[in-house]
Design a protein around this motif. Structure first.
Motif, PDB file in Angstrom:
ATOM      1  N   UNK A 233       0.841  -1.196   0.000  1.00 32.25           N
ATOM      2  CA  UNK A 233       0.000   0.000   0.000  1.00 32.25           C
ATOM      3  C   UNK A 233       0.878   1.248   0.000  1.00 32.25           C
ATOM      4  N   UNK A 234       1.923   1.234   0.830  1.00 33.25           N
ATOM      5  CA  UNK A 234       2.850   2.365   0.892  1.00 33.25           C
ATOM      6  C   UNK A 234       3.546   2.576  -0.450  1.00 33.25           C
ATOM      7  N   UNK A 235       3.962   1.472  -1.094  1.00 32.32           N
ATOM      8  CA  UNK A 235       4.628   1.567  -2.399  1.00 32.32           C
ATOM      9  C   UNK A 235       3.703   2.237  -3.413  1.00 32.32           C
ATOM     10  N   UNK A 236       2.448   1.788  -3.468  1.00 35.12           N
ATOM     11  CA  UNK A 236       1.502   2.360  -4.430  1.00 35.12           C
ATOM     12  C   UNK A 236       1.257   3.844  -4.178  1.00 35.12           C
ATOM     13  N   UNK A 237       1.418   4.281  -2.943  1.00 35.92           N
ATOM     14  CA  UNK A 237       1.236   5.701  -2.623  1.00 35.92           C
ATOM     15  C   UNK A 237       2.497   6.525  -2.875  1.00 35.92           C
ATOM     16  N   UNK A 238       3.608   5.842  -3.168  1.00 36.79           N
ATOM     17  CA  UNK A 238       4.882   6.545  -3.322  1.00 36.79           C
ATOM     18  C   UNK A 238       5.655   6.093  -4.560  1.00 36.79           C
ATOM     19  N   UNK A 239       4.959   5.813  -5.631  1.00 34.46           N
ATOM     20  CA  UNK A 239       5.598   5.256  -6.827  1.00 34.46           C
ATOM     21  C   UNK A 239       6.644   6.188  -7.435  1.00 34.46           C
ATOM     22  N   UNK A 240       6.463   7.474  -7.304  1.00 34.55           N
ATOM     23  CA  UNK A 240       7.400   8.416  -7.923  1.00 34.55           C
ATOM     24  C   UNK A 240       8.648   8.654  -7.073  1.00 34.55           C
ATOM     25  N   UNK A 274       9.478  -6.626  -8.254  1.00 34.92           N
ATOM     26  CA  UNK A 274       8.144  -6.285  -7.763  1.00 34.92           C
ATOM     27  C   UNK A 274       7.836  -4.811  -7.993  1.00 34.92           C
ATOM     28  N   UNK A 275       8.800  -3.949  -7.708  1.00 34.26           N
ATOM     29  CA  UNK A 275       8.590  -2.515  -7.908  1.00 34.26           C
ATOM     30  C   UNK A 275       8.313  -2.233  -9.385  1.00 34.26           C
ATOM     31  N   UNK A 276       9.075  -2.849 -10.259  1.00 33.60           N
ATOM     32  CA  UNK A 276       8.878  -2.627 -11.687  1.00 33.60           C
ATOM     33  C   UNK A 276       7.478  -3.060 -12.116  1.00 33.60           C
ATOM     34  N   UNK A 277       7.016  -4.217 -11.628  1.00 31.60           N
ATOM     35  CA  UNK A 277       5.688  -4.704 -11.997  1.00 31.60           C
ATOM     36  C   UNK A 277       4.573  -3.855 -11.398  1.00 31.60           C
ATOM     37  N   UNK A 278       4.771  -3.380 -10.164  1.00 33.64           N
ATOM     38  CA  UNK A 278       3.770  -2.501  -9.553  1.00 33.64           C
ATOM     39  C   UNK A 278       3.667  -1.202 -10.354  1.00 33.64           C
ATOM     40  N   UNK A 279       4.817  -0.693 -10.790  1.00 31.34           N
ATOM     41  CA  UNK A 279       4.793   0.526 -11.598  1.00 31.34           C
ATOM     42  C   UNK A 279       4.135   0.284 -12.953  1.00 31.34           C
ATOM     43  N   UNK A 280       4.410  -0.862 -13.561  1.00 30.39           N
ATOM     44  CA  UNK A 280       3.755  -1.209 -14.825  1.00 30.39           C
ATOM     45  C   UNK A 280       2.248  -1.296 -14.624  1.00 30.39           C
ATOM     46  N   UNK A 281       1.839  -1.932 -13.531  1.00 25.29           N
ATOM     47  CA  UNK A 281       0.406  -2.074 -13.248  1.00 25.29           C
ATOM     48  C   UNK A 281      -0.259  -0.708 -13.079  1.00 25.29           C
ATOM     49  N   UNK A 282       0.394   0.180 -12.351  1.00 21.95           N
ATOM     50  CA  UNK A 282      -0.160   1.517 -12.159  1.00 21.95           C
ATOM     51  C   UNK A 282      -0.221   2.284 -13.480  1.00 21.95           C
ATOM     52  N   UNK A 297       2.893  10.041 -17.484  1.00 13.56           N
ATOM     53  CA  UNK A 297       2.615   8.806 -16.745  1.00 13.56           C
ATOM     54  C   UNK A 297       3.914   8.151 -16.296  1.00 13.56           C
ATOM     55  N   UNK A 298       4.912   8.160 -17.168  1.00 14.67           N
ATOM     56  CA  UNK A 298       6.214   7.601 -16.800  1.00 14.67           C
ATOM     57  C   UNK A 298       6.786   8.325 -15.587  1.00 14.67           C
ATOM     58  N   UNK A 299       6.647   9.628 -15.569  1.00 22.09           N
ATOM     59  CA  UNK A 299       7.136  10.411 -14.424  1.00 22.09           C
ATOM     60  C   UNK A 299       6.331  10.111 -13.161  1.00 22.09           C
ATOM     61  N   UNK A 300       5.024  10.083 -13.285  1.00 20.36           N
ATOM     62  CA  UNK A 300       4.159   9.908 -12.120  1.00 20.36           C
ATOM     63  C   UNK A 300       4.297   8.527 -11.480  1.00 20.36           C
ATOM     64  N   UNK A 301       4.667   7.530 -12.272  1.00 20.45           N
ATOM     65  CA  UNK A 301       4.767   6.160 -11.750  1.00 20.45           C
ATOM     66  C   UNK A 301       6.193   5.767 -11.402  1.00 20.45           C
ATOM     67  N   UNK A 302       7.114   6.722 -11.482  1.00 17.47           N
ATOM     68  CA  UNK A 302       8.461   6.470 -11.003  1.00 17.47           C
ATOM     69  C   UNK A 302       9.429   5.896 -12.004  1.00 17.47           C
ATOM     70  N   UNK A 303       9.026   5.788 -13.271  1.00 13.05           N
ATOM     71  CA  UNK A 303       9.963   5.278 -14.274  1.00 13.05           C
ATOM     72  C   UNK A 303      11.008   6.319 -14.653  1.00 13.05           C
ATOM     73  N   UNK A 304      10.685   7.568 -14.470  1.00 13.21           N
ATOM     74  CA  UNK A 304      11.643   8.634 -14.764  1.00 13.21           C
ATOM     75  C   UNK A 304      11.514   9.166 -16.166  1.00 13.21           C
TER      76      UNK A 304
END
Length: 340
Positions: A233-240, A274-282, A297-304
């Motif tokens: 839950x914390x990860x999904x709230x802090x993807x960026x 796991x982080x990569x897949x959670x970011x892909x899912x988001x 979207x790439x920025x908001x989900x932490x891909x950079x």
């Protein structure tokens, strides 16, 4: 390898045979049949001739209790068979084909131009050795079993369907419809398949772009004890934000070394994966439901950046974010120049 597109000046219908057995899943049979039965040549004539076959022939009761008439499988090879598809059965039943069915398939396996399976039908192809050394898929719930029982197969658990030369395998149930539509496109071309998809109110392509189930469902199944629920839950709230192992370990109140070890054990994957897949899912959800440009979207989900997200999408889903949105979401003017 057999020819992918057999053509004829007379445009003779291609013969498609659906192989069934007692307890076969009804939608494994009727889904592909509906696709092939609606397919037409440019002049409007049927592109396929369809037969339902079983090893003994006669009346066969499906898993839904619907009784289907079938011809003897041995007899269908009296004339050329273009496509032979093996249906699957109920997940609770044994996926092992009868000895008689396996013997008949082994005897005739080289005769169709193309052979495939729907859902658990992959086990039948595996049992006759047709999937050895090939990539293949089946219903997600039994992918691990298929890999364990047939280690020479390269099982693709997230794929909707897999094509390996002239051997096709699809995932669970409705994925057989996707595979049949792809076969039509392979035979008749994109325009014919697109017309058919519109007629049946289907996506023309779901080739891995929509995996069988999401990371979140996979995570819930594997992390059955829910040890990392709060962390996810914390990860999904802090993807960026920075989601390196030390940061995750601190959030989980564990040492980095112990966290990495326990997380791998509990979830079946490394924290980084796991982080990569959670970011892909988001990102998938944002592409499907939102209108932000791919870069945003790439920025908001932490891909950079969008190139890093593109690589992650191709690795996880087999398509780029731009192509994914084209199939399942809304295009925006800002996406027209995105890397695909």
């Amino acid at each position: 390898m057999l020819s992918k597109r057999a053509t004829s000046a007379a445009q003779m219908p291609r013969k498609v045979v659906l192989v069934i057995f007692s307890g076969a899943k009804l939608l494994d049979i009727t889904g592909p049949i509906q696709v092939f039965s609606e397919a037409r040549f440019e002049d409007g004539t049927p592109a396929y001739k369809i037969e339902i076959a079983s090893e003994p022939g006669g009346l066969i009761t499906t898993d839904a209790g619907v009784v289907l008439e079938s011809v003897r499988l041995e007899g269908v090879f009296a004339e050329a068979v273009d496509t032979l598809l093996i249906a699957g059965g109920d997940l609770a039943a044994s996926p092992n084909a009868s000895e008689a069915l396996r013997a008949c398939l082994v005897k005739n396996v080289g005769r169709p131009r193309r052979i495939g399976s729907v859902c658990l039908g992959a086990f039948t192809l595996a049992q006759i050795g047709l999937l050895d050394g090939r990539e293949a898929t089946t219903h997600w719930a039994v992918c691990e079993r298929l890999q364990h029982e047939h280690p020479s197969i390269i099982v693709k658990p997230d794929a909707i369907f897999v094509v390996s030369d002239d051997v096709w395998t699809s995932a669970g149930v409705s994925a057989g419809i996707d595979m049949a539509l792809a076969m039509v496109e392979d035979d008749l071309g994109h325009a014919a398949a697109l017309t058919l998809a519109r007629l049946l109110v289907l996506y023309l392509k779901r080739p891995g772009g929509q995996s069988q189930f999401s990371f979140e469902l996979r995570r819930q199944m594997q992390d059955a004890r829910g040890r990392f629920d709060d962390l996810h839950i914390w990860i999904n709230d802090n993807l960026a934000e920075d989601l390196s192992v030390p940061v995750l370990a601190a959030a989980a109140r564990m040492s980095p070394r112990n966290f990495a070890r326990v997380y791998q054990r509990e979830t079946g994957m490394s924290p980084a994966r796991a982080i990569e897949l959670i970011r892909v899912e988001a990102a998938r959800r944002l592409l499907e439901e939102g209108s932000d440009a791919v870069k945003q979207i790439a920025h908001n989900t932490g891909f950079g950046d969008d190139e890093r997200m593109r690589r992650a999408f191709v690795k996880a889903l087999g398509v780029s974010p731009h192509d994914y949105r084209g199939r399942f979401g809304r295009m925006t003017p800002g996406d027209s120049a995105s890397v695909s």
